[in-house]
Design a protein around this motif. Structure first.
Motif, PDB file in Angstrom:
ATOM      1  N   THR A 312       0.785  -1.285  -0.114  1.00  0.00           N
ATOM      2  CA  THR A 312       0.019  -0.201   0.094  1.00  0.00           C
ATOM      3  C   THR A 312       0.969   1.148  -0.172  1.00  0.00           C
ATOM      4  OG1 THR A 312      -0.153   0.282   2.310  1.00  0.00           O
ATOM      5  CG2 THR A 312      -1.854  -1.262   1.205  1.00  0.00           C
ATOM      6  N   GLY A 314       0.883   5.769  -0.782  1.00  0.00           N
ATOM      7  CA  GLY A 314       0.082   7.202  -0.890  1.00  0.00           C
ATOM      8  C   GLY A 314       0.293   7.964  -2.158  1.00  0.00           C
ATOM      9  N   PHE A 343      -3.410   4.696  -2.675  1.00  0.00           N
ATOM     10  CA  PHE A 343      -4.467   5.784  -2.068  1.00  0.00           C
ATOM     11  C   PHE A 343      -4.333   7.176  -2.599  1.00  0.00           C
ATOM     12  CE2 PHE A 343      -4.223   2.234   0.770  1.00  0.00           C
ATOM     13  CZ  PHE A 343      -5.723   2.042   1.385  1.00  0.00           C
ATOM     14  N   GLY A 349      -5.609   8.925   3.412  1.00  0.00           N
ATOM     15  CA  GLY A 349      -4.662   8.056   3.309  1.00  0.00           C
ATOM     16  C   GLY A 349      -3.542   7.898   2.182  1.00  0.00           C
ATOM     17  N   HIS A 354       0.676   6.794   5.247  1.00  0.00           N
ATOM     18  CA  HIS A 354      -0.838   6.805   5.486  1.00  0.00           C
ATOM     19  C   HIS A 354      -1.243   7.478   6.631  1.00  0.00           C
ATOM     20  CE1 HIS A 354      -1.098   3.960   2.181  1.00  0.00           C
ATOM     21  NE2 HIS A 354      -0.526   2.874   2.944  1.00  0.00           N
ATOM     22  N   PRO A 358      -4.759   6.552   8.851  1.00  0.00           N
ATOM     23  CA  PRO A 358      -4.390   5.092   8.946  1.00  0.00           C
ATOM     24  C   PRO A 358      -5.515   4.248   8.922  1.00  0.00           C
ATOM     25  CG  PRO A 358      -4.055   6.377  11.013  1.00  0.00           C
ATOM     26  CD  PRO A 358      -4.356   7.436   9.868  1.00  0.00           C
ATOM     27  N   ALA A 361      -6.586   2.933   5.510  1.00  0.00           N
ATOM     28  CA  ALA A 361      -5.467   1.853   5.291  1.00  0.00           C
ATOM     29  C   ALA A 361      -5.542   0.530   5.744  1.00  0.00           C
ATOM     30  CB  ALA A 361      -4.123   2.602   5.290  1.00  0.00           C
TER      31      ALA A 361
END
Length: 380
Positions: A312, A314, A343, A349, A354, A358, A361
């Motif tokens: 993940t 951002g 994101f 996020g 994030h 958070p 996420a």
């Protein structure tokens, strides 16, 4: 670009707002990020928005120790409320206050430049409140010491699932320079609600800092294998369903661990992208133009991870969205079950780590873990 709004407090603690509405000190990006994290922790019960703003109004950035000193005062106020509630048998209120106190003590321990006395007071308070929070849980959490080397043991908190024995465990890692106590606020509720046990680990041991030689990647990989050995022998753990989650997306330490130990059932990490980024930087510094397209070739880390992997990131983080998207496409072609989720600013996020949201996420991360570890809702 900043607008003209500011929070009035002491003259040197006035805080501006950036063009996205977030509080910011242009000269102290570290404190700006820390305060955003404090506000976001309120979503998980780790802070109170009103207490955050009240504490901020008392901080004088011209004073070396004001940041840590004021957060310690707020933490100790919450700790006192927790102790009073505990004496009266009001354990839910006690637990909530111990959790907030842990977060505030953690904030006091984060920025550099404070005195050793304040650092010790913050770390001691943070660990004291975290342990009291663990003891007040149902079922109660445990403080563990996992052998690592002859000189150092890994310190960890184990939060067993309230739903089942022989269930999955999520291992959350605090990267070098962070503390496992923060992981409780960020991940405990997400794990518990899904029937996961949680093991929060950091590399600091009982110390407040580690010498650089302890941060060697190979030692860390060995440490994670020790964690797996420990959990495999622990009652109530399904050793075929142990996943690992990196708390920071700007390090490849957890990715290296997942690549070198095939026992992990799933991994949430950077899949080696920061390792590639760092190698590209060094090649550029050396004038090696042949290695500038660092994203074009998969590295050994991403190829070595056999378990399902989630990355993940951002859109407003440190790496360009285009490079991240390209890496995600590459990863999905070389790995049977890999995904990168980016994101966007429009959904929040999107900051590095994030930190601006958070919760959003972590909902995505733990839903993905739930699917991979085959846990279904409706647990009793």
């Amino acid at each position: 670009m900043h607008d003209n709004r500011e929070v009035r407090g002491t003259a040197s603690s006035s805080v501006e707002f950036d063009d996205k509405g977030w509080p910011a000190w242009p000269e102290r990006e570290d404190l700006s990020a820390e305060f955003i994290k404090l506000l976001a922790a309120a979503q998980e019960g780790g802070s109170s928005v009103s207490e955050c703003w009240l504490t901020l109004s008392k901080i004088d950035l011209a004073s070396e120790n004001s940041w840590s000193g004021e957060w310690i005062k707020t933490a100790e106020l919450n700790e006192a409320r927790a102790e009073h509630a505990s004496l009266g048998g009001n354990m839910i209120t006690a637990r909530r206050n111990w959790l907030r106190a842990t977060t505030y003590f953690h904030a006091a321990a984060r920025p550099p430049g404070y005195s050793n006395d304040l650092l010790k007071r913050a770390v001691d308070g943070m660990r004291r409140c975290a342990i009291n929070f663990l003891k007040s849980r149902v079922p109660a959490g445990q403080v563990l010491s996992i052998p690592w080397t002859d000189e150092l043991s890994l310190q960890a908190y184990y939060l067993p699932s309230a739903f089942r024995d022989d269930g999955p465990v999520i291992v959350c890692i605090g990267e070098p320079g962070s503390y496992k106590e923060e992981l409780i606020t960020k991940y405990a509720s997400h794990a518990n609600e899904r029937g996961f046990s949680l093991l929060a680990v950091d590399l600091l041991g009982t110390q407040t800092a580690l010498p650089p030689q302890w941060l060697d990647g190979h030692k860390f990989e060995a440490a994670m294998s020790r964690v797996l050995d420990f959990l495999s022998e622990k009652p109530g753990v399904d050793d075929t369903r142990i996943a690992i989650v990196a708390d920071a997306c700007n390090s490849s330490l957890v990715a290296r661990a997942a690549a070198t130990d095939a026992r992990f059932a799933a991994a949430v990490c950077d899949a080696g992208i920061w390792d590639l980024h760092e190698r590209s930087f060094f090649h550029r510094q050396a004038g090696d133009d042949t290695q500038i397209c660092w994203i074009d070739e998969a590295n050994a880390i991403s190829r070595g991870i056999e378990c399902p992997v989630l990355v993940t990131a951002g859109e407003a983080g440190w790496l360009l969205p285009g490079a991240l998207t390209k890496f995600g496409d590459q990863l999905s072609h070389i790995h049977r079950d890999a995904r990168l989720i980016l994101f966007r600013r429009a959904e929040t996020g999107a900051m590095q780590g994030h930190i601006d949201n958070p919760t959003l996420a972590n909902e995505v991360i733990f839903d993905w873990l739930e699917d991979r570890l085959r846990i279904r809702k409706g647990l009793s």
